[in-house]
Design a protein around this motif. Structure first.
Motif, PDB file in Angstrom:
ATOM      1  N   SER A  24       0.853  -1.191   0.000  1.00 50.25           N
ATOM      2  CA  SER A  24       0.000   0.000   0.000  1.00 50.25           C
ATOM      3  C   SER A  24       0.886   1.237   0.000  1.00 50.25           C
ATOM      4  O   SER A  24       2.001   1.229   0.538  1.00 50.25           O
ATOM      5  CB  SER A  24      -0.912   0.010   1.229  1.00 50.25           C
ATOM      6  OG  SER A  24      -1.767  -1.116   1.224  1.00 50.25           O
ATOM      7  N   TYR A  25       0.370   2.308  -0.584  1.00 50.37           N
ATOM      8  CA  TYR A  25       1.077   3.581  -0.615  1.00 50.37           C
ATOM      9  C   TYR A  25       0.358   4.600   0.251  1.00 50.37           C
ATOM     10  O   TYR A  25      -0.790   4.394   0.670  1.00 50.37           O
ATOM     11  CB  TYR A  25       1.218   4.076  -2.056  1.00 50.37           C
ATOM     12  CG  TYR A  25       2.104   3.198  -2.906  1.00 50.37           C
ATOM     13  CD1 TYR A  25       3.487   3.295  -2.831  1.00 50.37           C
ATOM     14  CD2 TYR A  25       1.560   2.240  -3.765  1.00 50.37           C
ATOM     15  CE1 TYR A  25       4.317   2.483  -3.597  1.00 50.37           C
ATOM     16  CE2 TYR A  25       2.377   1.418  -4.533  1.00 50.37           C
ATOM     17  CZ  TYR A  25       3.747   1.553  -4.440  1.00 50.37           C
ATOM     18  OH  TYR A  25       4.555   0.736  -5.190  1.00 50.37           O
TER      19      TYR A  25
ATOM     20  N   ALA B  20      -1.651  -1.407  -4.081  1.00 50.30           N
ATOM     21  CA  ALA B  20      -1.142  -1.893  -5.366  1.00 50.30           C
ATOM     22  C   ALA B  20      -1.164  -3.412  -5.453  1.00 50.30           C
ATOM     23  O   ALA B  20      -1.376  -3.970  -6.526  1.00 50.30           O
ATOM     24  CB  ALA B  20       0.275  -1.376  -5.591  1.00 50.30           C
ATOM     25  N   VAL B  21      -0.894  -4.090  -4.336  1.00 52.42           N
ATOM     26  CA  VAL B  21      -0.888  -5.558  -4.294  1.00 52.42           C
ATOM     27  C   VAL B  21      -1.715  -5.979  -3.089  1.00 52.42           C
ATOM     28  O   VAL B  21      -1.510  -5.476  -1.980  1.00 52.42           O
ATOM     29  CB  VAL B  21       0.548  -6.119  -4.200  1.00 52.42           C
ATOM     30  CG1 VAL B  21       0.535  -7.634  -4.115  1.00 52.42           C
ATOM     31  CG2 VAL B  21       1.377  -5.679  -5.407  1.00 52.42           C
TER      32      VAL B  21
ATOM     33  N   GLY C 101      13.621  -6.349  -3.448  1.00 52.73           N
ATOM     34  CA  GLY C 101      13.967  -5.523  -2.301  1.00 52.73           C
ATOM     35  C   GLY C 101      14.001  -4.042  -2.604  1.00 52.73           C
ATOM     36  O   GLY C 101      14.397  -3.234  -1.766  1.00 52.73           O
ATOM     37  N   LEU C 102      13.561  -3.652  -3.812  1.00 51.88           N
ATOM     38  CA  LEU C 102      13.535  -2.241  -4.192  1.00 51.88           C
ATOM     39  C   LEU C 102      12.295  -1.527  -3.680  1.00 51.88           C
ATOM     40  O   LEU C 102      12.227  -0.304  -3.705  1.00 51.88           O
ATOM     41  CB  LEU C 102      13.613  -2.113  -5.724  1.00 51.88           C
ATOM     42  CG  LEU C 102      14.838  -2.765  -6.376  1.00 51.88           C
ATOM     43  CD1 LEU C 102      14.770  -2.624  -7.890  1.00 51.88           C
ATOM     44  CD2 LEU C 102      16.126  -2.148  -5.836  1.00 51.88           C
ATOM     45  N   GLU C 103      11.300  -2.301  -3.257  1.00 50.28           N
ATOM     46  CA  GLU C 103      10.094  -1.767  -2.614  1.00 50.28           C
ATOM     47  C   GLU C 103       9.896  -2.515  -1.302  1.00 50.28           C
ATOM     48  O   GLU C 103      10.001  -3.740  -1.262  1.00 50.28           O
ATOM     49  CB  GLU C 103       8.859  -1.981  -3.487  1.00 50.28           C
ATOM     50  CG  GLU C 103       8.825  -1.212  -4.782  1.00 50.28           C
ATOM     51  CD  GLU C 103       8.115   0.128  -4.649  1.00 50.28           C
ATOM     52  OE1 GLU C 103       7.792   0.510  -3.504  1.00 50.28           O
ATOM     53  OE2 GLU C 103       7.917   0.785  -5.684  1.00 50.28           O
ATOM     54  N   GLU C 104       9.620  -1.789  -0.232  1.00 50.35           N
ATOM     55  CA  GLU C 104       9.290  -2.439   1.033  1.00 50.35           C
ATOM     56  C   GLU C 104       7.876  -3.003   0.959  1.00 50.35           C
ATOM     57  O   GLU C 104       6.980  -2.380   0.386  1.00 50.35           O
ATOM     58  CB  GLU C 104       9.388  -1.439   2.190  1.00 50.35           C
ATOM     59  CG  GLU C 104      10.805  -0.992   2.507  1.00 50.35           C
ATOM     60  CD  GLU C 104      10.852  -0.116   3.756  1.00 50.35           C
ATOM     61  OE1 GLU C 104       9.796   0.036   4.415  1.00 50.35           O
ATOM     62  OE2 GLU C 104      11.929   0.411   4.048  1.00 50.35           O
TER      63      GLU C 104
END
Length: 368
Positions: A12-13, A19-20, A52-55
């Protein structure tokens, strides 16, 4: 072993965008899995979380049995190939491929051995002294793949690597990527919005939509046995036709499907029990264009419904011709032999191969 496991993974943002949405996925060691779906479906976000580019917001990601949620990208033993190649313009091909190994203080002879081996696999040995500006788009993509191969990682991650190439080169590079995987046999996760890439490359395809996984399976399974309206329409080109209809009981205990503004088709006897519970309801009848050929092509086959249509448009494609017509307000596409196709405005007799029919619940989107 380099299996990759996603358990209830969420992203989530800050703006409240999810998003997922809690996906589960098991990717076996040495498997080639393609994540496919439209823009915004969550496929690239999923790949970036594995890298690992997005937490991640919730859930677990494991590589080789080790949970990597809190492990930085450099320690996950993965190699990523990007859409834009990301080559250093001032370095030679050899130095671009060797750069990551030099950072790890690997012995020079081992670096040379690995680069030479990757160059052999990718057929770029004569290019090792060139700079990226002297390479074509396909050659640059090979170098980017070579840089990943020399790492000898547990997992390869591809993020839409062919989208910058022209159509002919994309076909060529698909073949190259498949050959590399057959040689190197590293677990590979590949993201694309192109369902043709997904079908031709993957051991299994993961179809994503709006942050969830709609279906996972081998390409032929998704093509012939889609689980949802979305998968049925997304996989295949031209797309499957969806004809508004009703499922009704017929004489002798059978079932029939009257199409809105079109003919009535009899449900094959072997499918009657499967569809019996939906009798009396509105449905979508799904038929792919290749299952609507000229009537003469199916003259000796069982479970076929013939009908006449007036053609709106014809599209010669060389080995085949696409013809378009309407049932009521619904445009329908059929794929016929070039010699069988009529011209726009002409009446043509077609046949529906009901051995390949799909009935879809228009409310839930599930294939019955």
């Amino acid at each position: 072993m380099a299996e990759v496991t996603l358990r209830k993974v969420e992203k989530s943002y800050d703006a409240g965008v999810q998003a997922v949405r809690g996906i589960d996925l098991e990717i076996a060691d040495e498997e080639f899995v393609v994540l496919v779906g439209p823009s915004g479906c969550g496929k690239s976000t999923t790949l970036r979380m594995i890298a690992g580019l997005e937490e991640i917001t919730g859930g677990e990601i494991a590589i080789g049995g080790t949970v990597v949620n809190d492990i930085p990208p450099r320690d996950r033993d993965i190699a990523m190939v990007f859409q834009n190649y990301a080559l250093y313009p001032h370095m030679s091909v050899f130095d671009n491929m060797a750069f990551g190994l030099k950072l790890r203080s690997m012995p020079k002879d081992e670096i040379k051995r690995r680069v030479d081996e990757a160059a052999r696999i990718l057929d770029i040995g004569p290019l090792l002294e060139r700079k990226p500006k002297a390479l074509s788009g396909g050659q640059r993509q090979r170098v980017a793949m070579g840089r990943a191969i020399v790492r000898n990682p547990k997992v390869f991650l591809f993020d839409e690597p062919l989208s910058n190439l022209d159509a002919k080169l994309r076909v060529q590079m698909r073949t190259e990527i498949k050959k590399v995987h057959q040689t190197v046999k590293t677990t590979t996760i590949y993201v694309t919005h192109d369902q043709v890439e997904a079908m031709t490359l993957a051991d299994r395809v993961v179809v994503m939509n709006r942050g969830v996984i709609e279906q996972v399976g081998p390409p032929t399974e998704l093509y012939h046995r889609p689980a949802t309206h979305f998968v049925a329409g997304f996989i295949g080109s031209p797309a499957m036709n969806f004809l508004p209809a009703r499922l009704e009981k017929a004489a002798g205990g059978g079932l029939a499907v009257p199409v809105d503004g079109g003919p009535t088709f009899e449900v094959p006897a072997e499918r009657v029990q499967r569809y019996q519970g939906a009798a009396g309801r509105k449905v979508l009848l799904g038929l792919r264009p290749e299952h609507l050929p000229a009537a003469t092509a199916l003259s000796n086959r069982a479970n076929v419904g013939q009908f006449d249509v007036t053609l709106d448009v014809t599209e010669p494609m060389g080995m085949e011709t696409l013809v378009y017509f309407h049932f009521g307000a619904t445009q329908v596409c059929a794929r016929v032999e070039p010699t069988a196709a009529g011209d726009a405005g002409q009446v043509m007799r077609l046949a529906a191969d009901l051995n390949h029919m799909h009935l879809i619940d228009p409310d839930s989107g599930r294939v019955l």
